[in-house]
Each structure stands twice: as C-alpha cells, then as structure tokens.
Scaffold this active site. Structure first.
Site, PDB file in Angstrom:
ATOM      1  CG  HIS A 256       7.474  58.406  58.688  1.00 23.15           C
ATOM      2  ND1 HIS A 256       7.475  59.419  59.590  1.00 23.15           N
ATOM      3  CD2 HIS A 256       7.693  57.174  59.604  1.00 23.15           C
ATOM      4  CE1 HIS A 256       7.443  58.932  60.781  1.00 23.15           C
ATOM      5  NE2 HIS A 256       7.373  57.703  60.883  1.00 23.15           N
TER       6      HIS A 256
ATOM      7  CD  GLU B  96       5.006  54.026  59.150  1.00 20.47           C
ATOM      8  OE1 GLU B  96       4.623  53.853  60.274  1.00 20.47           O
ATOM      9  OE2 GLU B  96       5.975  54.023  58.743  1.00 20.47           O
ATOM     10  CG  HIS B  97       2.777  58.272  61.371  1.00 18.06           C
ATOM     11  ND1 HIS B  97       2.903  58.366  62.742  1.00 18.06           N
ATOM     12  CD2 HIS B  97       4.235  57.821  61.208  1.00 18.06           C
ATOM     13  CE1 HIS B  97       3.929  58.089  63.083  1.00 18.06           C
ATOM     14  NE2 HIS B  97       4.754  57.790  62.393  1.00 18.06           N
TER      15      HIS B  97
ATOM     16  CD  GLU C  47       8.240  58.486  64.326  1.00 16.36           C
ATOM     17  OE1 GLU C  47       8.850  57.480  63.933  1.00 16.36           O
ATOM     18  OE2 GLU C  47       7.182  58.644  63.677  1.00 16.36           O
TER      19      GLU C  47
END
Length: 431
Positions: free
Chosen positions: A58, A61-62, A138
C-alpha cells in the site's frame, strides 16, 4: 496469440493476448460509449508481506505517484487533469491496481502515464518521508472511523497474526520502520512482467492497446517467461484464531462483526454461498434487515458479507447499535443463523436472492470501470474469464439443498466477535 473470450449482448467483445515476458492484455470493447478505463494490475498485495514490511504494498502504491525518471508528480497530475480524466489506485490483500478513466481518444496518454508509474518510479528517500506522513494519516483516519476499524479488527480476530489477518495499511510501527531500501526493493522484486496484467474496457480496440502497451513497456516484453502461476493460498482455518477482539473506545454506537471462516474463491460452492448471503443479510428484504431493523427498530445498519480469497474466506454479519441493545441484537443474529442452519431457505427466498444477485451483476457492468475491473480480477484471481451469461447460469443452477448444505457447514462452525465500543475486555465473555 490472441483469444476471443466472449462476444454477446451481455459481455461485449472480450479478447486476451499473452505477450513475451509473461505480461497479459485483456480488453472488452463497448462501442456504445465514448470513454475507456485502463487498469494495470500487479499480482502483489498485503498477503505477500511479512510483519516487518506490513503495509509495504500500500505504501508503494502511494509512492509511485510521486514521480518517475521523466515525470514529476505535478507533471503526472497536470497531464491527467488537462484531459478531464481520473487516475487513482488501490491495494487489496492479493493485488494492486493502477487505473485511469479517460475519453477514448486519450487512451494513449493513460497507457503512457500508468506504464511509466509501474515501470519507472523513482521512489526517492525524500518522497518516502513525505508520503510516510500521508499513510500514517490514512491509518489515523481508519482508526477514527469505528465502522472501518471493526473490519480490520475482525480480520485480525478471525485469521490471527497472518498476512490475511493483518491490515492492508500496515501498522503505525511497521510504516514508521519502512526504509527506502525496503519499499524500493519490494518494487524492484515484485513488479516484474509475469505478475502484471493490463486491462481496458470501453471504446477500445484490442490491437490498438497491444500496440500502445508494446511501445510503453518496450524491452521488458522480451524473453519467454510465463505468467505468474495462479495464487492458491492456504486453506481456511478450522476455527477463528481467537473468540473475540475489542477496540475499547467511547462511541455513541457499538460496531460489531460476528463471523466465521468460509470457502476460497475457487470453491464451486461459492455460488450457493452467495445466494445464502443475499437471503440472510444482503438487502432490505433479507432476514436480518427485516427482523432486526424493520420489525424491532434496533439498528440503523445490519447486513452480512461474504469475502473470498485464494484458498480461504469469511462470512460475517455487521451491525451498529447503542450499547444497551447489543445483547439483544447479537441474540437475534445468532437465532436467525441457527434457524437457517436447521431449516434452510424456502424456494421463494432462493429465487429472490438469485434475482437480486443476477440483477446486481448485470447492472454493475453498466460502466467501463466495473468491466475493466472484472477483467483484471478474472485473470489474476481465477485464471479464466467467465462470460456473464455463464455466471448467470451457474447461479440459476443452485437449488435449495445446496444452499442448506452450505448454511449447515458455515453456521455450525465456531464464530468470533469483533467489537468497537465502550467496553472492557472482561465484557467480551458476556457478549
């Protein structure tokens, strides 16, 4: 070689080509639209991570949107905004997807941008530090939303300290501990062509996309590597890792999930299980909604969910209500599941659930994004493309006895409970 996988009024024209290096390209042509949605899928997700690098997929991905060898983050954003397109990404337990929705005439731009992200990201130390803060925010946002936090807690309670039990986001500790070498190494090792699938749906031509992909990926499309093998995964656990999990918090509502292990996504019983799920808690006519909300007004939200992974899965019931109503809501959920286990569903319920699932499937394919997503998940998760008409046929083939058998197996197992609300650990046994 290019294969024609589907051609009818429901599924459109679906074609698949396997390129040198193992990269796969799938398209679904929809002549009646003016747009196209492109997705570049990588068969890696949080299930591939160990505890020390939890959240790396994740995080990466950022990070890929922060810039490449030839484009800055602003260049990437400006190019997409200039044509009115949308570009984003998501990470799941078993895959990562980068996608763009554009006018069909701007498909070359979408291919150029997304392929650049996937193959030429810089992942600099400075970008890693700035994005680390974003990912931590997040996680904090997830923690501030009890209805989100309870789902991650349920996975942890059901699967324990395993890749399936850990959050896609990772933990504060794991994210703070990730180095540039960790994340860039993950990128270098995992984003190899045999694990990559390119899908597009809308006003697209298969050969056009093949030409664009060939130009964008260049020398990476060489050699005789085969696509990555289909992920099989570990079988479902015999019982939950622990009976209950709690996040103690002063909330107005208690959020809870009660559930049990379920079958993997390649199990043919998944069609019967989906009909069971729809009847038990899949809509406003479902048993749980009618019994707990409509008749008694105990909750605002209640429903069930069936999740499939490679080799394993889960069935769960979610409810949110005031603390004083929790015991009664849990009692009613358990009673309804016991009733279905003993009696099964009647023919009318099975027929209604079939209609709900079939209508939802077809209506869900009205846009290019959902069709693009279906192509990617079919290739990575199932290793085959099932035409829509075949899926509808498999649902039609389920009878009451098959649903009863699945209910008897699922609901007779040990269950676990995840709770977010104003409780202490000592309260869990009572619940």
């Amino acid at each position: 070689m290019t294969e024609l996988l589907d051609l009818d009024e429901v599924g459109g024209r679906v074609e698949r080509t396997e390129l040198p290096g193992g990269l796969r390209v799938l398209t679904e042509t929809m002549p009646g639209v003016l747009s196209a949605t492109l997705g570049i899928w990588v068969g890696v997700g949080s299930r591939d991570e160990g505890p020390a690098v939890a959240g790396a997929s994740h995080f990466l991905e950022h990070l890929l949107f922060k810039g490449t060898a030839t484009r800055s983050a602003l260049d990437i954003a400006t190019a997409m905004d200039a044509v009115g397109g949308e570009m984003n990404a998501f990470t799941a337990k078993e895959h990562t997807c980068y996608y763009a929705n554009v006018l069909a005439s701007d498909l070359p731009l979408a291919v150029a941008l997304l392929s650049d992200l996937v193959t030429e990201a810089c992942n600099t130390a400075a970008d890693l530090e700035s994005e680390r803060t974003v990912v931590l925010e997040e996680i904090a946002m997830r923690d501030d939303e009890p209805s989100d936090a309870v789902h991650d807690l349920f996975s942890e309670t059901l699967f324990g300290d395993t890749p399936l039990g850990r959050s896609v986001l990772g933990t504060v500790e794991s994210i703070e501990g990730l180095t540039r070498e960790d994340v860039h190494g993950w990128y270098r090792d995992r984003y190899a062509m045999p694990s990559v699938v390119v899908t597009a749906a809308g006003r697209v031509e298969h050969q056009q996309l093949l030409d664009l992909v060939g130009a964008a990926f260049g020398q990476r499309l060489s050699g005789d590597a085969r696509p990555a093998p289909l992920r099989l995964g570990e079988p479902a656990p015999a019982r939950p890792a622990r009976p209950a999990g709690l996040i103690s918090r002063r909330t107005e509502q208690t959020h809870l999930l009660l559930g049990t292990p379920s079958m993997g996504r390649l199990d043919e019983r998944r069609y019967a299980a989906s009909i069971l799920d729809a009847a038990v808690g899949g809509g406003m006519s479902s048993r749980l909604f009618q019994e707990i909300r409509e008749k008694r007004g105990l909750v605002y939200s209640v429903g069930s969910s069936l999740t499939h992974y490679a080799g394993s899965g889960s069935f769960s019931v979610y409810a949110g209500c005031s603390k004083k109503r929790v015991p009664e809501v849990l009692r009613l959920i358990r009673e309804e599941l016991a009733r279905v286990t003993a009696e099964g569903l009647d023919a009318r319920e099975v027929a209604r659930s079939k209609g709900q699932l079939k209508g939802g499937l077809v209506l869900g394919l009205e846009d290019t994004g959902s069709r693009m997503s279906r192509l990617g998940k079919s290739e990575l998760s199932y290793g085959e493309y099932l035409p829509v008409r075949e899926v509808l046929g498999r649902l039609d083939g389920v009878d009451e006895d098959q649903v009863r058998a699945v209910a008897a197996e699922l609901f007779a197992q040990d269950m676990c409970l995840a709770v977010v609300g104003p409780y202490r650990e000592s309260d869990l046994d009572r619940l």
